[in-house]
Design a protein around this motif. Structure first.
Motif, PDB file in Angstrom:
ATOM      1  N   ILE A   5       0.844  -1.214   0.000  1.00  0.00           N
ATOM      2  CA  ILE A   5       0.000   0.000   0.000  1.00  0.00           C
ATOM      3  C   ILE A   5       0.877   1.260   0.000  1.00  0.00           C
ATOM      4  CG2 ILE A   5      -1.926  -1.115   1.201  1.00  0.00           C
ATOM      5  CD1 ILE A   5      -0.802   0.578   3.728  1.00  0.00           C
ATOM      6  N   THR A  19       7.160   9.571  -0.524  1.00  0.00           N
ATOM      7  CA  THR A  19       6.001   8.718  -0.745  1.00  0.00           C
ATOM      8  C   THR A  19       6.461   7.413  -1.365  1.00  0.00           C
ATOM      9  OG1 THR A  19       4.570  10.619  -0.992  1.00  0.00           O
ATOM     10  CG2 THR A  19       3.750   8.548  -1.874  1.00  0.00           C
ATOM     11  N   ASP A  35      -9.525   1.438   6.380  1.00  0.00           N
ATOM     12  CA  ASP A  35      -9.162   2.401   5.344  1.00  0.00           C
ATOM     13  C   ASP A  35      -8.860   3.705   6.057  1.00  0.00           C
ATOM     14  OD1 ASP A  35      -9.050   1.731   2.698  1.00  0.00           O
ATOM     15  OD2 ASP A  35     -11.242   1.815   2.406  1.00  0.00           O
ATOM     16  N   ARG A  37      -8.359   7.487   6.709  1.00  0.00           N
ATOM     17  CA  ARG A  37      -8.845   8.720   6.077  1.00  0.00           C
ATOM     18  C   ARG A  37      -8.041   9.929   6.542  1.00  0.00           C
ATOM     19  NH1 ARG A  37      -9.340  12.209   3.631  1.00  0.00           N
ATOM     20  NH2 ARG A  37     -11.099  13.273   2.693  1.00  0.00           N
ATOM     21  N   SER A 132      -0.326   6.246   6.027  1.00  0.00           N
ATOM     22  CA  SER A 132      -0.478   5.206   5.013  1.00  0.00           C
ATOM     23  C   SER A 132      -1.974   5.055   4.731  1.00  0.00           C
ATOM     24  CB  SER A 132       0.110   3.888   5.532  1.00  0.00           C
ATOM     25  OG  SER A 132      -0.560   3.491   6.716  1.00  0.00           O
ATOM     26  N   THR A 133      -2.303   4.283   3.726  1.00  0.00           N
ATOM     27  CA  THR A 133      -3.713   4.262   3.294  1.00  0.00           C
ATOM     28  C   THR A 133      -4.563   3.233   4.023  1.00  0.00           C
ATOM     29  OG1 THR A 133      -3.123   2.791   1.477  1.00  0.00           O
ATOM     30  CG2 THR A 133      -3.161   5.155   0.990  1.00  0.00           C
ATOM     31  N   SER A 134      -3.931   2.254   4.698  1.00  0.00           N
ATOM     32  CA  SER A 134      -4.726   1.277   5.450  1.00  0.00           C
ATOM     33  C   SER A 134      -3.878   0.655   6.547  1.00  0.00           C
ATOM     34  CB  SER A 134      -5.268   0.182   4.524  1.00  0.00           C
ATOM     35  OG  SER A 134      -4.210  -0.615   4.039  1.00  0.00           O
ATOM     36  N   ILE A 344      -5.397  11.755   4.008  1.00  0.00           N
ATOM     37  CA  ILE A 344      -4.822  10.544   3.407  1.00  0.00           C
ATOM     38  C   ILE A 344      -5.336  10.315   1.976  1.00  0.00           C
ATOM     39  CG2 ILE A 344      -4.655   8.005   3.669  1.00  0.00           C
ATOM     40  CD1 ILE A 344      -2.706   9.573   5.495  1.00  0.00           C
ATOM     41  N   GLU A 345      -6.433  11.012   1.607  1.00  0.00           N
ATOM     42  CA  GLU A 345      -6.863  10.944   0.188  1.00  0.00           C
ATOM     43  C   GLU A 345      -5.728  11.398  -0.735  1.00  0.00           C
ATOM     44  OE1 GLU A 345      -9.619   9.835  -1.376  1.00  0.00           O
ATOM     45  OE2 GLU A 345     -10.311   9.085   0.562  1.00  0.00           O
ATOM     46  N   LEU A 347      -2.724  10.829  -0.465  1.00  0.00           N
ATOM     47  CA  LEU A 347      -1.726   9.763  -0.608  1.00  0.00           C
ATOM     48  C   LEU A 347      -2.233   8.701  -1.572  1.00  0.00           C
ATOM     49  CD1 LEU A 347       0.992   8.654   0.496  1.00  0.00           C
ATOM     50  CD2 LEU A 347      -0.262   7.752   2.448  1.00  0.00           C
ATOM     51  N   LYS A 348      -3.555   8.647  -1.725  1.00  0.00           N
ATOM     52  CA  LYS A 348      -4.151   7.621  -2.597  1.00  0.00           C
ATOM     53  C   LYS A 348      -4.047   8.039  -4.053  1.00  0.00           C
ATOM     54  CE  LYS A 348      -7.273   6.005   1.018  1.00  0.00           C
ATOM     55  NZ  LYS A 348      -8.558   6.172   1.675  1.00  0.00           N
TER      56      LYS A 348
END
Ligand code: NAP
Ligand code: ZN
Ligand code: ZN
Length: 349
Positions: A5, A19, A35, A37, A132-134, A344-345, A347-348
């Protein structure tokens, strides 16, 4: 097979964050997949990467103020369901058998709790944090975020909130007690809000007068600048409880003298340097010098519910994945009112 991830990664103690990616384990029977956020930036993240508290295993992803949504649950999970708003703080596991764990004080696990990052996990791997995303966490270390707390403001409660709530409760802050908060940063500003909501008379001791107006808005009754030598003289013998949240060493003896009879100075700030105490400052007033580390899981839930009930949330500035190095520099310069939270959006994408 672990899942790869996106994450913000520290390659070493001295290089900038970048990143990159980390791995998350598969969801086990007792696990919850979250997840992420929002992720708060705690000064401890910076101390850790800098090596202030000892050597680390790099590359490392930090972050222990996590707010997100449950995306998947293991077959034995009973407390959470997909879609729930949840939080994760500074611990993701503990031995659950020692006297302190059994007392609900997992933060003081005698076998060492598993920290959210930079800790040895039960499978031997190094834990990776919330930038991190998750994240995959055993359900017993996941917290429920009440609906009335704005989601982006929930994250800092998971460290700054509980770290200040716990000593305020332990030392019985409330009506009739005089509480001083030393250092008005991420922890300090939560200490002011929570102590005020508990009914204590709150004084802020900050280095300069720069934060006076906002401190009074946060709920402080009094405010003094510690760079003014008059402050220490005026406030001698004043406080029942002092919460020292400063990230750097201060002249602790000067602060001990501001304690009233039977008063306690609790360090939550964890500077790399020692704070030598002159014993006479304790003896002359039956004073105590103490420390406090985050809070147990049950008390962390109690704090979240308390904040929801009293309408308490941190003052935040939202930042993005590509600005985290700049945000860290501003934390080090005490130039944030009062907590950075990473969206965190960003980062996605
Ligand atoms: P922060 O937002 O950077 O706030 C720290 C505050 O300390 C600053 O706002 C500043 O207050 C004061 N300060 C900074 N440098 C100073 C200096 N050289 N001399 C005197 N005062 C100084 O940090 P934080 O996230 O609140 O964390 C504070 C400390 O608590 C860190 O050491 C962190 O690792 C530790 N911590 C401990 C726990 C625990 O469980 N015990 C949990 C989380 C964090 P003024 O500008 O108002 O003077
Ligand atoms: Zn923290
Ligand atoms: Zn234990």
């Amino acid at each position: 097979m672990p899942t790869v991830i996106p994450a913000i990664v520290a390659p070493s103690a001295t290089e900038p964050l970048f990143t990159g990616t980390i791995e998350r384990r598969d969801v086990g029977p007792a696990d919850v997949l979250i997840d992420i956020r929002w992720a708060g930036i705690c000064h401890s993240d910076i101390h850790t990467i800098n090596g202030d508290w000892g050597a680390q295993h790099y590359p490392l992803t930090v972050g222990h103020e996590i707010a997100g949504t449950v995306a998947e649950v293991g077959s034995e999970v009973t407390k959470f369901a997909v879609g729930d708003r949840v939080g994760v703080g500074c611990m993701v596991n503990s031995c659950r058998e020692c006297a302190n764990c059994l007392a609900g004080e997992e933060q003081y696990c005698l076998n060492g709790n598993v920290g959210t990052y930079g800790s040895k996990d039960v499978d031997g791997s190094t834990t990776q944090g919330g930038y991190s995303t998750s994240i995959v966490v055993t359900e017993d270390f996941v917290l429920r975020v009440p609906e009335s707390i704005p989601f982006e403001k929930a994250a800092p409660l998971l460290c700054a909130g509980i770290t200040t709530y716990s000593p305020l409760r332990h030392w019985n802050a409330g009506p009739g007690t005089k509480v001083a908060v030393v250092g008005l940063g991420g922890l300090g500003h939560m200490a002011v809000k929570i102590a005020h909501a508990m009914g204590a008379e709150v004084t802020v001791l900050s280095r300069s007068l720069a934060k006076k107006d906002t401190a009074l808005e946060l709920g402080a009754d009094h405010y003094f600048a510690t760079e003014d030598p008059e402050t220490l003289r005026t406030l001698r013998g004043s406080f029942d409880l002092m919460i020292n949240s400063t990230s750097a060493a201060i002249d602790i003896n000067a602060y001990l003298k501001m304690l009233a009879l039977n008063g306690t100075l609790v360090n939550v700030g964890l500077p790399p340097e020692a704070l030598p105490v002159r014993v006479g400052n304790l003896i002359g007033g039956r004073r105590s010098f103490a420390g406090s580390n985050i809070g147990g899981i049950a008390q962390t839930q109690e704090m979240l519910d308390f904040c929801a009930e009293h309408g308490i949330a941190p003052e935040i500035e939202i930042t993005s994945a590509d600005q985290v190095n700049e945000a860290w520099a501003r934390v080090l310069a005490s130039d944030v009112r009062y907590r950075f939270v990473i969206d965190i959006e960003t980062l996605k994408s």
